[in-house]
Motif scaffolding. Structure first.
Motif, PDB file in Angstrom:
ATOM      1  N   GLY A  76     -11.127  -4.452   1.174  1.00  0.00           N
ATOM      2  CA  GLY A  76      -9.792  -4.200   1.677  1.00  0.00           C
ATOM      3  C   GLY A  76      -9.542  -2.733   1.949  1.00  0.00           C
ATOM      4  O   GLY A  76      -8.763  -2.382   2.841  1.00  0.00           O
ATOM      5  N   ALA A  77     -10.192  -1.859   1.176  1.00  0.00           N
ATOM      6  CA  ALA A  77     -10.051  -0.421   1.424  1.00  0.00           C
ATOM      7  C   ALA A  77     -10.548  -0.070   2.817  1.00  0.00           C
ATOM      8  O   ALA A  77      -9.969   0.782   3.506  1.00  0.00           O
ATOM      9  N   ASP A  78     -11.616  -0.711   3.263  1.00  0.00           N
ATOM     10  CA  ASP A  78     -12.116  -0.491   4.621  1.00  0.00           C
ATOM     11  C   ASP A  78     -11.102  -0.981   5.656  1.00  0.00           C
ATOM     12  O   ASP A  78     -10.917  -0.360   6.705  1.00  0.00           O
ATOM     13  N   ALA A  79     -10.434  -2.092   5.342  1.00  0.00           N
ATOM     14  CA  ALA A  79      -9.449  -2.650   6.270  1.00  0.00           C
ATOM     15  C   ALA A  79      -8.252  -1.726   6.443  1.00  0.00           C
ATOM     16  O   ALA A  79      -7.611  -1.718   7.499  1.00  0.00           O
ATOM     17  N   ASP A  80      -7.949  -0.944   5.420  1.00  0.00           N
ATOM     18  CA  ASP A  80      -6.838   0.008   5.516  1.00  0.00           C
ATOM     19  C   ASP A  80      -7.207   1.243   6.326  1.00  0.00           C
ATOM     20  O   ASP A  80      -6.328   2.008   6.721  1.00  0.00           O
ATOM     21  N   GLN A  81      -8.503   1.429   6.570  1.00  0.00           N
ATOM     22  CA  GLN A  81      -8.959   2.649   7.244  1.00  0.00           C
ATOM     23  C   GLN A  81      -9.443   2.420   8.666  1.00  0.00           C
ATOM     24  O   GLN A  81      -9.538   3.364   9.451  1.00  0.00           O
ATOM     25  N   SER A  82      -9.756   1.196   9.032  1.00  0.00           N
ATOM     26  CA  SER A  82     -10.379   0.905  10.323  1.00  0.00           C
ATOM     27  C   SER A  82      -9.673  -0.257  11.014  1.00  0.00           C
ATOM     28  O   SER A  82      -9.391  -1.279  10.383  1.00  0.00           O
ATOM     29  N   GLY A  89      -9.978  -8.406   8.059  1.00  0.00           N
ATOM     30  CA  GLY A  89      -9.147  -8.789   6.927  1.00  0.00           C
ATOM     31  C   GLY A  89      -8.070  -9.781   7.294  1.00  0.00           C
ATOM     32  O   GLY A  89      -7.802 -10.746   6.555  1.00  0.00           O
ATOM     33  N   VAL A  90      -7.430  -9.575   8.434  1.00  0.00           N
ATOM     34  CA  VAL A  90      -6.388 -10.496   8.885  1.00  0.00           C
ATOM     35  C   VAL A  90      -6.985 -11.869   9.181  1.00  0.00           C
ATOM     36  O   VAL A  90      -6.441 -12.898   8.770  1.00  0.00           O
ATOM     37  N   VAL A  91      -8.103 -11.897   9.889  1.00  0.00           N
ATOM     38  CA  VAL A  91      -8.767 -13.168  10.193  1.00  0.00           C
ATOM     39  C   VAL A  91      -9.165 -13.876   8.900  1.00  0.00           C
ATOM     40  O   VAL A  91      -8.964 -15.093   8.754  1.00  0.00           O
ATOM     41  N   ASN A  92      -9.719 -13.140   7.957  1.00  0.00           N
ATOM     42  CA  ASN A  92     -10.104 -13.729   6.673  1.00  0.00           C
ATOM     43  C   ASN A  92      -8.909 -14.374   5.981  1.00  0.00           C
ATOM     44  O   ASN A  92      -8.986 -15.496   5.470  1.00  0.00           O
ATOM     45  N   LYS A 202       4.326 -16.057   5.684  1.00  0.00           N
ATOM     46  CA  LYS A 202       5.004 -16.388   4.433  1.00  0.00           C
ATOM     47  C   LYS A 202       4.017 -16.554   3.287  1.00  0.00           C
ATOM     48  O   LYS A 202       4.319 -16.215   2.131  1.00  0.00           O
ATOM     49  N   ASN A 203       2.824 -17.061   3.586  1.00  0.00           N
ATOM     50  CA  ASN A 203       1.844 -17.380   2.538  1.00  0.00           C
ATOM     51  C   ASN A 203       0.704 -16.372   2.430  1.00  0.00           C
ATOM     52  O   ASN A 203      -0.201 -16.554   1.618  1.00  0.00           O
ATOM     53  N   ALA A 204       0.748 -15.314   3.227  1.00  0.00           N
ATOM     54  CA  ALA A 204      -0.402 -14.412   3.325  1.00  0.00           C
ATOM     55  C   ALA A 204      -0.773 -13.756   2.006  1.00  0.00           C
ATOM     56  O   ALA A 204      -1.958 -13.635   1.673  1.00  0.00           O
ATOM     57  N   VAL A 205       0.212 -13.324   1.245  1.00  0.00           N
ATOM     58  CA  VAL A 205      -0.108 -12.616   0.005  1.00  0.00           C
ATOM     59  C   VAL A 205      -0.848 -13.527  -0.971  1.00  0.00           C
ATOM     60  O   VAL A 205      -1.670 -13.062  -1.778  1.00  0.00           O
ATOM     61  N   ASP A 206      -0.597 -14.839  -0.894  1.00  0.00           N
ATOM     62  CA  ASP A 206      -1.261 -15.789  -1.797  1.00  0.00           C
ATOM     63  C   ASP A 206      -2.739 -15.966  -1.480  1.00  0.00           C
ATOM     64  O   ASP A 206      -3.473 -16.547  -2.280  1.00  0.00           O
ATOM     65  N   THR A 207      -3.180 -15.485  -0.314  1.00  0.00           N
ATOM     66  CA  THR A 207      -4.608 -15.599   0.022  1.00  0.00           C
ATOM     67  C   THR A 207      -5.442 -14.543  -0.702  1.00  0.00           C
ATOM     68  O   THR A 207      -6.672 -14.607  -0.659  1.00  0.00           O
ATOM     69  N   GLY A 208      -4.799 -13.576  -1.325  1.00  0.00           N
ATOM     70  CA  GLY A 208      -5.519 -12.592  -2.128  1.00  0.00           C
ATOM     71  C   GLY A 208      -5.990 -11.356  -1.386  1.00  0.00           C
ATOM     72  O   GLY A 208      -6.681 -10.516  -1.979  1.00  0.00           O
ATOM     73  N   PHE A 209      -5.604 -11.194  -0.130  1.00  0.00           N
ATOM     74  CA  PHE A 209      -6.082 -10.043   0.637  1.00  0.00           C
ATOM     75  C   PHE A 209      -5.093  -8.883   0.683  1.00  0.00           C
ATOM     76  O   PHE A 209      -5.470  -7.756   1.010  1.00  0.00           O
ATOM     77  N   PHE A 210      -3.826  -9.140   0.348  1.00  0.00           N
ATOM     78  CA  PHE A 210      -2.810  -8.111   0.491  1.00  0.00           C
ATOM     79  C   PHE A 210      -2.202  -7.737  -0.855  1.00  0.00           C
ATOM     80  O   PHE A 210      -2.134  -8.553  -1.774  1.00  0.00           O
ATOM     81  N   GLU A 211      -1.736  -6.496  -0.939  1.00  0.00           N
ATOM     82  CA  GLU A 211      -1.178  -5.981  -2.176  1.00  0.00           C
ATOM     83  C   GLU A 211       0.140  -6.657  -2.535  1.00  0.00           C
ATOM     84  O   GLU A 211       0.420  -6.929  -3.694  1.00  0.00           O
ATOM     85  N   ALA A 212       0.986  -6.870  -1.529  1.00  0.00           N
ATOM     86  CA  ALA A 212       2.326  -7.377  -1.785  1.00  0.00           C
ATOM     87  C   ALA A 212       2.825  -8.102  -0.544  1.00  0.00           C
ATOM     88  O   ALA A 212       2.253  -7.942   0.547  1.00  0.00           O
TER      89      ALA A 212
END
Length: 277
Positions: A76-82, A89-92, A202-212
């Motif tokens: 995810g750190a890479d996703a925040d930079q590129s 990350g979004v597709v995942n 609405k459900n994105a944070v529950d997928t585990g890829f986002f902080e909040a």
């Protein structure tokens, strides 16, 4: 839109095809500039025109990867930079959600390209904007579209506007898997894809890829992008008049309301095409 630094990215879901070649297959060559996106995208979304391309879920004809996203996009750190890793990350996240929400969900890859690409639905240029091809079950995306969305359509842009567009295209994949594309192009079909994008949000944070959960400002980016590509806004810009009888994707108000419906309910069962028009 902050990814969890430790989130593990699956870069195999996204292919960076780079700049496409010519159109040796004599398939469906799309042109006319980005102002033709509403009319042109229908042809590709619903498989109109000739075209060879790869088999179902396979690699499109003539496409050779130009970069190794597996080395660039690991966390995810890479996703925040590129930007490309952000797409990964979004597709995942989108596909992680649909795997849980839709029994038997089958993954679809996203192909990043520049200028031109060969697909299972025919040959395409960047002029069509992002699109989904049901024949090879892939989402196609030229990242320069988002710059044009701002410069030519007046959208505010931002990372979440990009996420909304990708989620919309994966909505078409869900429709393809469930038979929702069998009736061909319609405003209801497009609005349902917008609604599905809201459901994922609405459900994105529950997928585990986002902080909040996403902020109101980020949701506003998606709503602004949805409004910018409404048929009425595009027709007003390109034709100087609005013709509701020729709408293919819905008005700005309809598209915004469809996304809001999905976001409010968080349930794809609430995205009935008839009820969104």
């Amino acid at each position: 839109m902050d990814f969890r630094d430790e989130a593990e990215l699956d870069s195999s879901q996204v292919q960076d095809a780079g700049r496409g070649g010519g159109f040796p297959g004599g398939g469906l060559a799309i042109g006319g500039g980005i102002t033709g996106i509403i009319a042109l995208i229908v042809a590709l979304v619903f498989g109109v025109g000739s075209g060879g391309g790869g088999g179902e879920g396979g690699q499109p004809a003539g496409v050779q990867p130009t970069s190794n996203l597996s080395e660039q996009c690991r966390t995810g750190a890479d996703a925040d930079q590129s930007e490309k890793c952000r797409v990964v990350g979004v597709v995942n996240s989108i596909q992680a959600y649909w795997r849980e929400a839709l029994p038997g969900y089958e993954q679809a890859k996203t192909t990043l390209f520049s200028q031109a690409v060969q697909t299972g639905c025919g040959d395409a240029t960047s002029a069509v904007g992002p699109f989904y091809c049901p024949r090879d079950r892939r989402v196609y995306l030229d990242l320069t579209f988002f710059d044009q969305l701002q410069s030519q359509f007046g959208a505010k842009g931002g990372p979440f506007a990009q996420a909304y567009v990708i989620a919309h295209e994966y909505g078409h994949h869900v429709q393809n898997l469930t038979g929702g594309l069998s009736g061909g192009g319609s405003v209801g079909t497009e609005l349902q894809a917008d609604c599905f994008a809201g459901v994922w949000t609405k459900n994105a944070v529950d997928t585990g890829f986002f902080e909040a959960p996403f902020t109101d400002a980020q949701i506003a980016e998606a709503l602004d992008a949805a409004a910018a590509v409404g048929d009425d806004r595009i027709q007003e810009r390109t034709q100087g008049r609005v013709d509701p009888d020729s709408f293919t994707h819905g008005s700005s108000e309809q598209r915004v309301n469809a996304f809001k419906t999905g976001y409010a309910g968080g349930d794809p069962n609430g995205c009935n095409p008839a009820g969104l028009q």
